[in-house]
Every structure is written in structure tokens, then in C-alpha cells.
Scaffold this motif. Structure first.
Motif: not given
Length: 225
Positions: A149-150, A156-160, A163-165
Motif C-alpha cells: 500500500l505504501m 514512480w511509473a512502475g510502483s503499481g 506493489a502488485l508483485a
């Protein structure tokens, strides 16, 4: 005499708090590396005298609560994306207690399952060791969930995707740990262990969401920047 007792109490409290700096990471590492062994450790420790219990690790409820406290502080102090409630939950202490109760539902439901599978009558005495044991297994998953969640809030473009990974990795680890716990400690088949694990995660998620929905009754909620 009262002053000396106060000093002794302060001494014990200071040592206990400082010792968390050593035993928190040790306990976390042992839970990640050998969750099944930590289940057995928790159940065995509660058969010993209270003054010598959990000498080599943090007590499971304290371990879970400290994890939630640290995640709550980091989320609000570093990422500034904590939920802001109105009403009674506007007090961060009350919000932290709510989070502790919500995440404790997972080890509680798992503990009830373990009591039932062990053939014991459900009581406060039989549930306690099972609940303590499942707290150890739940903490790494709670930590991964909070970190995910943090990470979403990071610009950052790849944060989602990251986070999912991270969340899926933690979820798989948690499911495997629960399944092995059922198989090893309750001596059931792999198929039945998978069914029990799926049931526990489904019920835990529903109860967690129900708790979060009830929290909205205190008033509207917003999120920090």
C-alpha cells in the motif's frame, strides 16, 4: 520504597523496549524462514511458566501490534498517505486499535479452525495457543500488505506493478505457510489443507472488510497527500 519500585519498573520497561530492537528482526526472520516451526514454538511456549515464556522471541500479539505500529508511523510520517477519519477514529490511537483488531481476525479465525481440527472443545484455554501461533504466521503477510500500500503512493511509473508483485508474493507465501501449518500440525491431507486455507483467507477477508466498513460509520474518510 515507592521511588525504588518506580525505578525498578522503569528499568524493566526500558530493557523490554530496547530488547525489541534485537528480537523483532530475529522473530520476523524466523517467521519468514520457518513459519511451521514458529507455530510449534508458540504452542509449546504457552505450556511453560509465564515468566519464562517466549524468551527467544517476541510474544506473538506484541509482535503483531509492533508491526502495525511501525507500519502506521511510516505510512503517516514518511508517505503521508494515511486515512483521515472523522468522529471517534479521528484519534490516531483509536484508529491503530481498530487496525489491530481487524488484522487480528485472521489469526483468530485460523486459531478456531486449528482448535476444531485438533478435536478440542473451543474455549479460551484451547484457543489461546492456536491464536498466538497464527499471529506469528500472519505478521509477514501484514507487513507485505502495508508495504504494498505504501509502494502504490510512490511517484514512480512502475510502483503499481511493483506493489502488485510484492502483494502477490506475500499472498502466495501466506497461503503456503497456512497450508503447511494445517498439514504438519493438524495432520490432514494436502487437499483438505488447501480447502481449509482457502476458507480461512475468505472468512478473514470478509471479516476484515466488514470491520473497515463499520469504521466508516464514524464519519467520512479522506486520505493524506
Amino acid at each position: 520504597m515507592d521511588f525504588m519500585n518506580l525505578l525498578r519498573s522503569a528499568e524493566l520497561l526500558l530493557y523490554e523496549v530496547v530488547s525489541w530492537l534485537v528480537f523483532y528482526p530475529l522473530t520476523l526472520w524466523r517467521c519468514i524462514r520457518r513459519p511451521a516451526a514458529m507455530i510449534a514454538y508458540a504452542e509449546q511456549e504457552l505450556t511453560r511458566p509465564p515468566e519464562v515464556q517466549f524468551a527467544e522471541a517476541l510474544s506473538p500479539p506484541i509482535f503483531l501490534f509492533l508491526t502495525l505500529v511501525m507500519a502506521h508511523m511510516i505510512q503517516g510520517g514518511v508517505f503521508h498517505n494515511e486515512a483521515v477519519f472523522q468522529g471517534v477514529l479521528s484519534d490516531q490511537r483509536n484508529l491503530l486499535i481498530l487496525r489491530a483488531v481487524a488484522f487480528s481476525l485472521f489469526p483468530l479465525l485460523l486459531g478456531i479452525q486449528h482448535v476444531r481440527l485438533s478435536g478440542q472443545v473451543l474455549s479460551r484455554q484451547t484457543l489461546r495457543p492456536m491464536f498466538y501461533a497464527q499471529c506469528y504466521v500472519t505478521v509477514p503477510f501484514v507487513l507485505v500488505l502495508d508495504l504494498s500500500l505504501m509502494l502504490v503512493s510512490v511517484p514512480w511509473a512502475g510502483s503499481g506493478i511493483a506493489a502488485l508483485a510484492l502483494f502477490l508474493l506475500g499472498l502466495v507465501w501466506y497461503a503456503v505457510a497456512l497450508m503447511r501449518g494445517f498439514m504438519i500440525h493438524r495432520n490432514i491431507s494436502g487437499r483438505r489443507a488447501i480447502a481449509q486455507t482457502a476458507l480461512a483467507m475468505l472468512l478473514g477477508t470478509l471479516c476484515f472488510l466488514a470491520t473497515m466498513m463499520l469504521s466508516l460509520l464514524s464519519g467520512p474518510v479522506t486520505f493524506g497527500d
